[in-house]
Design a protein around this motif. Structure first.
Motif, mmCIF file in Angstrom:
data_model
loop_
_atom_site.group_PDB
_atom_site.id
_atom_site.type_symbol
_atom_site.label_atom_id
_atom_site.label_comp_id
_atom_site.label_asym_id
_atom_site.label_seq_id
_atom_site.Cartn_x
_atom_site.Cartn_y
_atom_site.Cartn_z
ATOM 1 N N PRO A 1 -57.320 51.208 -6.927
ATOM 2 C CA PRO A 1 -58.430 50.196 -6.438
ATOM 3 C C PRO A 1 -59.437 50.611 -5.757
ATOM 4 C CG PRO A 1 -56.724 49.802 -4.823
ATOM 5 C CD PRO A 1 -56.130 51.143 -5.917
ATOM 6 N N ASP A 2 -60.581 49.929 -5.747
ATOM 7 C CA ASP A 2 -62.009 50.424 -4.851
ATOM 8 C C ASP A 2 -61.678 49.985 -3.374
ATOM 9 O OD1 ASP A 2 -64.390 51.279 -4.485
ATOM 10 O OD2 ASP A 2 -65.243 49.493 -4.881
ATOM 11 N N GLY A 3 -62.392 51.148 -2.484
ATOM 12 C CA GLY A 3 -62.352 50.718 -1.175
ATOM 13 C C GLY A 3 -61.238 51.382 -0.387
ATOM 14 N N ASP A 4 -60.254 51.906 -0.738
ATOM 15 C CA ASP A 4 -59.340 52.741 0.031
ATOM 16 C C ASP A 4 -58.930 54.051 -0.208
ATOM 17 O OD1 ASP A 4 -58.144 50.502 1.604
ATOM 18 O OD2 ASP A 4 -57.083 49.685 -0.284
ATOM 19 N N ARG A 5 -58.545 54.857 0.655
ATOM 20 C CA ARG A 5 -58.225 56.376 0.503
ATOM 21 C C ARG A 5 -56.848 56.360 0.150
ATOM 22 N NH1 ARG A 5 -62.052 60.161 3.882
ATOM 23 N NH2 ARG A 5 -60.369 61.712 3.160
ATOM 24 N N PHE A 6 -56.462 57.255 -0.655
ATOM 25 C CA PHE A 6 -55.120 57.602 -0.964
ATOM 26 C C PHE A 6 -54.853 59.137 -0.972
ATOM 27 C CE2 PHE A 6 -56.364 53.521 -3.008
ATOM 28 C CZ PHE A 6 -55.223 52.777 -2.511
ATOM 29 N N CYS A 7 -53.436 59.348 -0.829
ATOM 30 C CA CYS A 7 -52.934 60.726 -0.907
ATOM 31 C C CYS A 7 -51.888 60.633 -1.986
ATOM 32 C CB CYS A 7 -52.331 61.089 0.342
ATOM 33 S SG CYS A 7 -51.472 62.625 0.425
ATOM 34 N N GLN B 1 -46.354 64.571 -4.138
ATOM 35 C CA GLN B 1 -45.941 65.690 -5.275
ATOM 36 C C GLN B 1 -45.379 65.339 -6.461
ATOM 37 O OE1 GLN B 1 -43.219 67.985 -2.552
ATOM 38 N NE2 GLN B 1 -42.031 68.195 -4.378
ATOM 39 N N ARG B 2 -44.694 64.381 -6.578
ATOM 40 C CA ARG B 2 -44.053 63.882 -7.515
ATOM 41 C C ARG B 2 -44.930 62.668 -8.311
ATOM 42 N NH1 ARG B 2 -40.622 65.217 -3.811
ATOM 43 N NH2 ARG B 2 -38.477 66.213 -4.302
ATOM 44 N N MET B 3 -46.080 63.042 -8.064
ATOM 45 C CA MET B 3 -47.004 61.893 -8.660
ATOM 46 C C MET B 3 -48.069 62.777 -9.519
ATOM 47 S SD MET B 3 -46.081 58.783 -7.772
ATOM 48 C CE MET B 3 -47.463 57.808 -8.447
ATOM 49 N N MET B 4 -48.563 62.184 -10.675
ATOM 50 C CA MET B 4 -49.668 62.813 -11.416
ATOM 51 C C MET B 4 -50.876 61.716 -11.207
ATOM 52 S SD MET B 4 -47.789 64.067 -14.714
ATOM 53 C CE MET B 4 -49.539 64.818 -15.318
ATOM 54 N N GLN B 5 -52.038 62.517 -11.456
ATOM 55 C CA GLN B 5 -53.302 61.787 -11.525
ATOM 56 C C GLN B 5 -53.888 61.899 -12.766
ATOM 57 O OE1 GLN B 5 -56.033 63.663 -9.002
ATOM 58 N NE2 GLN B 5 -57.646 62.346 -9.374
ATOM 59 N N PHE B 6 -54.471 60.645 -13.207
ATOM 60 C CA PHE B 6 -55.069 60.839 -14.734
ATOM 61 C C PHE B 6 -56.349 60.064 -14.415
ATOM 62 C CE2 PHE B 6 -50.556 60.169 -16.116
ATOM 63 C CZ PHE B 6 -50.524 61.204 -16.953
ATOM 64 N N ARG B 7 -57.405 60.484 -15.011
ATOM 65 C CA ARG B 7 -58.755 60.120 -15.120
ATOM 66 C C ARG B 7 -59.064 59.868 -16.501
ATOM 67 N NH1 ARG B 7 -62.082 62.909 -10.903
ATOM 68 N NH2 ARG B 7 -61.109 61.696 -9.626
ATOM 69 N N ILE C 1 -55.544 56.820 -12.271
ATOM 70 C CA ILE C 1 -54.336 56.358 -12.580
ATOM 71 C C ILE C 1 -53.530 57.262 -11.944
ATOM 72 C CG2 ILE C 1 -52.543 55.682 -14.177
ATOM 73 C CD1 ILE C 1 -55.198 55.224 -16.126
ATOM 74 N N VAL C 2 -52.391 56.948 -11.035
ATOM 75 C CA VAL C 2 -51.235 57.564 -10.702
ATOM 76 C C VAL C 2 -50.168 57.397 -11.506
ATOM 77 C CG1 VAL C 2 -52.231 58.147 -8.262
ATOM 78 C CG2 VAL C 2 -50.778 55.997 -8.819
ATOM 79 N N TYR C 3 -49.183 58.411 -11.549
ATOM 80 C CA TYR C 3 -48.079 58.026 -12.552
ATOM 81 C C TYR C 3 -47.168 58.636 -11.850
ATOM 82 C CZ TYR C 3 -45.521 58.384 -17.138
ATOM 83 O OH TYR C 3 -44.526 58.032 -18.069
ATOM 84 N N SER C 4 -46.069 58.132 -11.805
ATOM 85 C CA SER C 4 -44.690 58.834 -11.106
ATOM 86 C C SER C 4 -43.804 59.517 -12.207
ATOM 87 C CB SER C 4 -43.834 57.738 -10.550
ATOM 88 O OG SER C 4 -43.319 56.744 -11.418
ATOM 89 N N ARG C 5 -43.679 60.811 -11.988
ATOM 90 C CA ARG C 5 -42.963 61.594 -13.066
ATOM 91 C C ARG C 5 -41.606 62.097 -12.384
ATOM 92 N NH1 ARG C 5 -43.123 67.100 -13.529
ATOM 93 N NH2 ARG C 5 -43.740 68.068 -11.803
ATOM 94 N N GLU C 6 -41.077 61.651 -11.562
ATOM 95 C CA GLU C 6 -39.511 62.063 -11.141
ATOM 96 C C GLU C 6 -39.217 61.020 -10.251
ATOM 97 O OE1 GLU C 6 -38.271 65.718 -8.274
ATOM 98 O OE2 GLU C 6 -39.856 66.226 -9.421
ATOM 99 N N GLY C 7 -37.861 61.059 -10.175
ATOM 100 C CA GLY C 7 -36.953 60.093 -9.583
ATOM 101 C C GLY C 7 -36.346 59.072 -10.306
ATOM 102 N N GLU C 8 -35.751 58.150 -9.586
ATOM 103 C CA GLU C 8 -35.242 56.864 -10.223
ATOM 104 C C GLU C 8 -36.120 56.234 -11.050
ATOM 105 O OE1 GLU C 8 -32.597 53.100 -8.971
ATOM 106 O OE2 GLU C 8 -32.280 54.765 -7.980
ATOM 107 N N ARG C 9 -37.252 56.067 -10.312
ATOM 108 C CA ARG C 9 -38.337 55.036 -10.716
ATOM 109 C C ARG C 9 -39.469 55.966 -11.662
ATOM 110 N NH1 ARG C 9 -38.064 49.947 -10.548
ATOM 111 N NH2 ARG C 9 -40.087 49.622 -9.932
ATOM 112 N N TRP C 10 -39.252 56.977 -12.217
ATOM 113 C CA TRP C 10 -40.226 57.779 -12.948
ATOM 114 C C TRP C 10 -40.853 56.797 -14.289
ATOM 115 C CZ3 TRP C 10 -40.577 58.612 -18.376
ATOM 116 C CH2 TRP C 10 -39.313 58.400 -18.945
ATOM 117 N N GLY C 11 -42.114 57.128 -14.661
ATOM 118 C CA GLY C 11 -42.753 56.540 -15.647
ATOM 119 C C GLY C 11 -43.259 55.181 -15.463
ATOM 120 N N HIS C 12 -43.778 55.013 -14.117
ATOM 121 C CA HIS C 12 -44.510 53.757 -13.707
ATOM 122 C C HIS C 12 -46.192 54.572 -13.262
ATOM 123 C CE1 HIS C 12 -41.311 51.069 -13.308
ATOM 124 N NE2 HIS C 12 -40.721 52.091 -12.853
#
Length: 163
Positions: free
Chosen positions: A33-39, A42-48, A17-28
């Protein structure tokens, strides 16, 4: 003097799960999904999710208004609001049994897909109506259709209704 160690993030895997923690749209939160690569920005968090949480359920729990309100209490920054990691770690989330989490997650994902399909269909209809409106205006302005008769007909209809 010892140099600080660079902390490497784990690669984003399906179900993370990626989670936005900064900016106007924080908290999303969003599920990877399966099959793609993502980067991860810096304003995002990763949850497993741990074994006692269903990733799909956890994503929806993080997107719940009750969770957002918890974060809102500790949001800082006037021009670029952000939420600290310590706040996110202390979110209070409902923790039903794993099978119930799977059912809730699947139900919410199905409902969201149906809403997305309805939104897409509505946008297609809006686009088509705007295109037809532009064609009608163009035809009226260039004289390809005579709108004077339509205006007279409307006036007649209004008179009949008012009598």
């Amino acid at each position: 003097m010892r140099r600080p160690c660079r902390i490497r993030r784990a690669p984003l895997l399906c179900g993370d799960i990626v989670y936005s923690r900064e900016g106007e749209r924080w908290g999303h939160a969003a599920l990877i999904p399966d099959g793609d690569r993502f980067c991860l920005g810096q304003r995002m968090m990763q949850f497993r999710a741990s074994g006692d949480f269903c990733p799909e359920y956890l994503m929806w729990a993080l997107n719940a208004e009750a969770t957002y309100v918890q974060g809102e209490l500790d949001t800082v920054g006037a021009t670029s609001p952000h939420i600290n990691v310590s706040t996110i770690r202390n979110y209070s989330l409902a923790h039903p049994p794993i099978e119930e989490q799977r059912e809730i997650g699947a139900f919410l994902s199905k409902q969201a897909s149906e809403f997305d399909a309805l939104t897409t269909e509505a946008q297609r209809a809006i686009d088509l109506l705007q295109e037809r409106r532009a064609v009608l205006i163009s035809a009226a302005v260039t004289g390809r259709i005579d709108v004077r008769a339509m205006t007279a007909h409307r006036r007649m209809a209004n008179v009949e209704v008012e009598v």
